[in-house]
Scaffold this active site. Structure first.
Site, PDB file in Angstrom:
ATOM      1  N   HIS A 101       0.818  -1.212   0.000  1.00 31.66           N
ATOM      2  CA  HIS A 101       0.000   0.000   0.000  1.00 31.66           C
ATOM      3  C   HIS A 101       0.850   1.259   0.000  1.00 31.66           C
ATOM      4  O   HIS A 101       2.069   1.214   0.172  1.00 31.66           O
ATOM      5  CB  HIS A 101      -0.981   0.006   1.183  1.00 31.66           C
ATOM      6  CG  HIS A 101      -0.357  -0.047   2.536  1.00 31.66           C
ATOM      7  ND1 HIS A 101       0.411   0.962   3.066  1.00 31.66           N
ATOM      8  CD2 HIS A 101      -0.420  -0.997   3.500  1.00 31.66           C
ATOM      9  CE1 HIS A 101       0.790   0.648   4.290  1.00 31.66           C
ATOM     10  NE2 HIS A 101       0.314  -0.565   4.569  1.00 31.66           N
ATOM     11  N   CYS A 128       2.537  -4.995   6.640  1.00 33.22           N
ATOM     12  CA  CYS A 128       2.373  -4.767   5.204  1.00 33.22           C
ATOM     13  C   CYS A 128       3.674  -4.287   4.574  1.00 33.22           C
ATOM     14  O   CYS A 128       4.682  -4.107   5.247  1.00 33.22           O
ATOM     15  CB  CYS A 128       1.279  -3.725   4.975  1.00 33.22           C
ATOM     16  SG  CYS A 128      -0.368  -4.273   5.467  1.00 33.22           S
TER      17      CYS A 128
END
Length: 165
Positions: free
Chosen positions: A123, A140
């Site tokens: 992301h 992430c």
């Protein structure tokens, strides 16, 4: 007269539209056939077979050393997964999902009496706050907003991704 005003208004709207930037880019280059994340180098590579198409500097989970084992450990998973979803309304500009956990990840966490966690994405930057320092995610893989726009356009669901130390 009305027709002239409509034409001028339409031309102005088209001109403004051309000036605005969209986070949804178009990509017509070679197919991304694979992705590799080298956690030690803090690099993400987009590949067309063995050719590197793009590479990006990344931030990882706040506890970057080692493989993700359980929910909340702050680690980025290691292994081979695939891109399985995309989120155009992400809290982190844009995001593409990684298929973690797989059956092996679930079995390892279950053997420890824990949950494996999930919602692992590549992301962009947070929409509501500024990321602080290196390796700030909960597990992430983070890149700059302009970079996730490229990745979002280039990578298709089903693309394999190998994450390793």
């Amino acid at each position: 007269m009305k027709r002239r005003n409509f034409g001028l208004g339409a031309a102005a709207m088209l001109g403004l539209g051309a000036c605005s930037s969209s986070k949804f880019l178009k990509y017509n280059g070679p197919e991304v056939t694979g992705m590799v994340v080298n956690k030690g180098e803090r690099r993400l590579y987009l590949l067309h077979h063995k050719e590197i198409l793009e590479h990006y500097k990344v931030d990882l989970g706040f506890n970057p050393v080692g493989d993700k084992k359980v929910e909340g450990d702050g680690r980025t998973p290691e292994g081979t997964y695939y891109i399985d979803r995309r989120n155009p309304r992400s809290d982190f500009h844009l995001s593409v999902g990684i298929s973690y956990p797989d059956a092996q990840d679930m079995a390892e966490a279950q053997a420890l009496g824990m949950k494996p966690g999930g919602n692992i994405f590549i992301h962009g930057e947070p929409n509501t706050y500024k990321a602080k320092g290196r390796d700030w995610t909960a597990g992430c893989i983070a890149v700059k907003n302009k970079e996730i726009e490229q990745i979002y356009a280039m990578v298709r669901d089903g693309t394999p991704i190998s994450i390793w130390a």
